[in-house]
Motif scaffolding. Structure first.
Motif, PDB file in Angstrom:
ATOM      1  N   LYS A   2       0.857  -1.182   0.000  1.00  0.00           N
ATOM      2  CA  LYS A   2       0.000   0.000   0.000  1.00  0.00           C
ATOM      3  C   LYS A   2       0.895   1.235   0.000  1.00  0.00           C
ATOM      4  N   PRO A   3       0.383   2.372  -0.499  1.00  0.00           N
ATOM      5  CA  PRO A   3       1.186   3.596  -0.503  1.00  0.00           C
ATOM      6  C   PRO A   3       1.737   3.924   0.878  1.00  0.00           C
ATOM      7  N   ASN A   4       2.990   4.330   0.903  1.00  0.00           N
ATOM      8  CA  ASN A   4       3.691   4.764   2.117  1.00  0.00           C
ATOM      9  C   ASN A   4       4.047   3.631   3.075  1.00  0.00           C
ATOM     10  N   TYR A   5       4.042   2.397   2.564  1.00  0.00           N
ATOM     11  CA  TYR A   5       4.616   1.253   3.272  1.00  0.00           C
ATOM     12  C   TYR A   5       5.760   0.703   2.424  1.00  0.00           C
ATOM     13  N   TRP A   6       6.728   0.095   3.067  1.00  0.00           N
ATOM     14  CA  TRP A   6       7.878  -0.363   2.301  1.00  0.00           C
ATOM     15  C   TRP A   6       8.501  -1.612   2.936  1.00  0.00           C
ATOM     16  N   GLY A   7       9.427  -2.203   2.161  1.00  0.00           N
ATOM     17  CA  GLY A   7      10.108  -3.421   2.599  1.00  0.00           C
ATOM     18  C   GLY A   7       9.535  -4.648   1.934  1.00  0.00           C
ATOM     19  N   THR A   8      10.273  -5.732   1.981  1.00  0.00           N
ATOM     20  CA  THR A   8       9.865  -6.958   1.290  1.00  0.00           C
ATOM     21  C   THR A   8       8.581  -7.556   1.856  1.00  0.00           C
ATOM     22  N   LYS A   9       8.216  -7.170   3.070  1.00  0.00           N
ATOM     23  CA  LYS A   9       6.980  -7.677   3.674  1.00  0.00           C
ATOM     24  C   LYS A   9       5.929  -6.589   3.830  1.00  0.00           C
ATOM     25  N   CYS A  10       6.243  -5.389   3.350  1.00  0.00           N
ATOM     26  CA  CYS A  10       5.299  -4.258   3.394  1.00  0.00           C
ATOM     27  C   CYS A  10       4.808  -3.977   4.815  1.00  0.00           C
ATOM     28  N   THR A  11       5.682  -4.112   5.784  1.00  0.00           N
ATOM     29  CA  THR A  11       5.297  -3.889   7.175  1.00  0.00           C
ATOM     30  C   THR A  11       5.797  -2.551   7.728  1.00  0.00           C
ATOM     31  N   LYS A  12       6.697  -1.895   7.009  1.00  0.00           N
ATOM     32  CA  LYS A  12       7.318  -0.679   7.543  1.00  0.00           C
ATOM     33  C   LYS A  12       6.643   0.570   6.967  1.00  0.00           C
ATOM     34  N   GLN A  13       6.398   1.542   7.838  1.00  0.00           N
ATOM     35  CA  GLN A  13       5.787   2.798   7.410  1.00  0.00           C
ATOM     36  C   GLN A  13       6.862   3.828   7.091  1.00  0.00           C
ATOM     37  N   CYS A  14       6.536   4.713   6.166  1.00  0.00           N
ATOM     38  CA  CYS A  14       7.445   5.807   5.841  1.00  0.00           C
ATOM     39  C   CYS A  14       7.543   6.762   7.031  1.00  0.00           C
ATOM     40  N   PRO A  15       8.642   7.530   7.121  1.00  0.00           N
ATOM     41  CA  PRO A  15       8.792   8.508   8.201  1.00  0.00           C
ATOM     42  C   PRO A  15       7.587   9.451   8.259  1.00  0.00           C
ATOM     43  N   GLY A  16       7.091   9.662   9.467  1.00  0.00           N
ATOM     44  CA  GLY A  16       5.901  10.486   9.626  1.00  0.00           C
ATOM     45  C   GLY A  16       4.633   9.667   9.686  1.00  0.00           C
ATOM     46  N   GLY A  17       4.726   8.384   9.327  1.00  0.00           N
ATOM     47  CA  GLY A  17       3.556   7.512   9.331  1.00  0.00           C
ATOM     48  C   GLY A  17       2.900   7.437   7.974  1.00  0.00           C
ATOM     49  N   ALA A  18       2.194   6.355   7.732  1.00  0.00           N
ATOM     50  CA  ALA A  18       1.585   6.132   6.419  1.00  0.00           C
ATOM     51  C   ALA A  18       0.567   7.199   6.054  1.00  0.00           C
ATOM     52  N   CYS A  19      -0.096   7.770   7.073  1.00  0.00           N
ATOM     53  CA  CYS A  19      -1.123   8.784   6.799  1.00  0.00           C
ATOM     54  C   CYS A  19      -0.536  10.191   6.684  1.00  0.00           C
ATOM     55  N   ASN A  20       0.724  10.338   7.052  1.00  0.00           N
ATOM     56  CA  ASN A  20       1.363  11.656   7.003  1.00  0.00           C
ATOM     57  C   ASN A  20       2.824  11.491   6.581  1.00  0.00           C
ATOM     58  N   ALA A  21       3.027  10.681   5.546  1.00  0.00           N
ATOM     59  CA  ALA A  21       4.380  10.350   5.115  1.00  0.00           C
ATOM     60  C   ALA A  21       5.171  11.601   4.747  1.00  0.00           C
ATOM     61  N   CYS A  22       6.389  11.654   5.253  1.00  0.00           N
ATOM     62  CA  CYS A  22       7.279  12.797   4.985  1.00  0.00           C
ATOM     63  C   CYS A  22       6.595  14.109   5.332  1.00  0.00           C
ATOM     64  N   SER A  23       5.689  14.059   6.326  1.00  0.00           N
ATOM     65  CA  SER A  23       4.959  15.240   6.794  1.00  0.00           C
ATOM     66  C   SER A  23       4.208  15.945   5.675  1.00  0.00           C
ATOM     67  N   ASN A  24       3.932  15.202   4.603  1.00  0.00           N
ATOM     68  CA  ASN A  24       3.268  15.762   3.414  1.00  0.00           C
ATOM     69  C   ASN A  24       4.100  16.847   2.745  1.00  0.00           C
ATOM     70  N   HIS A  25       5.421  16.801   2.991  1.00  0.00           N
ATOM     71  CA  HIS A  25       6.321  17.783   2.382  1.00  0.00           C
ATOM     72  C   HIS A  25       7.459  17.096   1.628  1.00  0.00           C
ATOM     73  N   GLY A  26       7.178  15.914   1.107  1.00  0.00           N
ATOM     74  CA  GLY A  26       8.206  15.201   0.359  1.00  0.00           C
ATOM     75  C   GLY A  26       7.660  13.904  -0.196  1.00  0.00           C
ATOM     76  N   THR A  27       8.551  13.131  -0.785  1.00  0.00           N
ATOM     77  CA  THR A  27       8.189  11.853  -1.393  1.00  0.00           C
ATOM     78  C   THR A  27       8.970  10.737  -0.725  1.00  0.00           C
ATOM     79  N   CYS A  28       8.256   9.695  -0.323  1.00  0.00           N
ATOM     80  CA  CYS A  28       8.904   8.568   0.346  1.00  0.00           C
ATOM     81  C   CYS A  28       9.275   7.484  -0.656  1.00  0.00           C
ATOM     82  N   SER A  29      10.410   6.882  -0.438  1.00  0.00           N
ATOM     83  CA  SER A  29      10.817   5.720  -1.230  1.00  0.00           C
ATOM     84  C   SER A  29      10.106   4.505  -0.653  1.00  0.00           C
ATOM     85  N   ASP A  30       8.873   4.263  -1.152  1.00  0.00           N
ATOM     86  CA  ASP A  30       8.076   3.174  -0.599  1.00  0.00           C
ATOM     87  C   ASP A  30       8.073   1.978  -1.533  1.00  0.00           C
TER      88      ASP A  30
END
Length: 211
Positions: free
Chosen positions: A96-124
């Motif tokens: 799902k958007p803003n989750y990452w890793g081979t098992k899709c269990t890790k959230q992007c910095p700031g959390g999946a609902c506020n990834a990169c504080s909505n001021h950037g793009t996460c490598s998800d």
């Protein structure tokens, strides 16, 4: 089983020993893959009204890529929890958007609902590393930090689009002061007033202080 009105639920043949031989094919007269004492349930891996459908498969032939459950309507309901990962419909083969890793269990910095504080793009995604690339332009602002939560140096204001006073060499406050920068800053220069660095004045610290 199923009774005289609905022998074997109409999904199998009633045998002499009063057991059902459930349908297990898709020919013209017997449709579906059924199981149970009264042939009222789909066999494992078969779904839909006639127990004859399957959800989309991955390259290994696994329905919903083993990251979700096939529904009655033959749509994948993908896993979305910490233990099994957060997988994206319709095939459950990507995070799902803003989750990452081979098992899709890790959230992007700031959390999946506020990834990169909505001021950037996460490598998800499956191949992502969860690193934020912060916005850095006059429209979206100039941001920094692991979560893109701070203004870049010399920028200020809630949107980090305003820049502190600079000289031709890009020195903030003309190299003779400290700017009120950051999200809560107002861009005001506090000029240096010491014997070592001099006594500077004016709004941008570009002239000697009067007196």
């Amino acid at each position: 089983p199923g009774g005289a009105v609905s022998p074997c639920s109409f999904h199998g043949a009633c045998l002499a020993d009063e057991t059902c031989a459930c349908d297990n094919n898709q020919n013209s007269s017997h449709v579906g893959y059924w199981m149970g004492t009264a042939c009222s349930s789909c066999q494992n891996g078969w779904y839909g009204a006639n127990c004859s459908g399957q959800c989309v498969k991955d390259a290994n032939g696994d329905q919903c890529a083993l990251h979700g459950q096939c529904s009655y309507t033959l749509d994948c309901i993908c896993h979305a929890n910490v233990a099994q990962g957060y997988w994206a419909e319709p095939t459950c083969q990507q995070c799902k958007p803003n989750y990452w890793g081979t098992k899709c269990t890790k959230q992007c910095p700031g959390g999946a609902c506020n990834a990169c504080s909505n001021h950037g793009t996460c490598s998800d995604g499956l191949a992502g590393d969860g690193v934020c690339t912060c916005d850095s332009n006059s429209t979206a602002g100039f941001w920094t930090g692991d979560k893109c939560e701070r203004c870049s140096l010399s920028y200020f204001g809630e949107e980090c689009v305003n820049r502190c006073p600079i000289d031709a060499q890009q020195n903030v406050c003309y190299g003779h002061g400290i700017c009120s920068e950051g999200v809560r800053g107002n861009g005001t220069c506090i000029c240096t007033t010491t014997d070592t660095d001099g006594f500077w004045g004016n709004s941008v610290c570009d002239n000697c202080k009067l007196g």
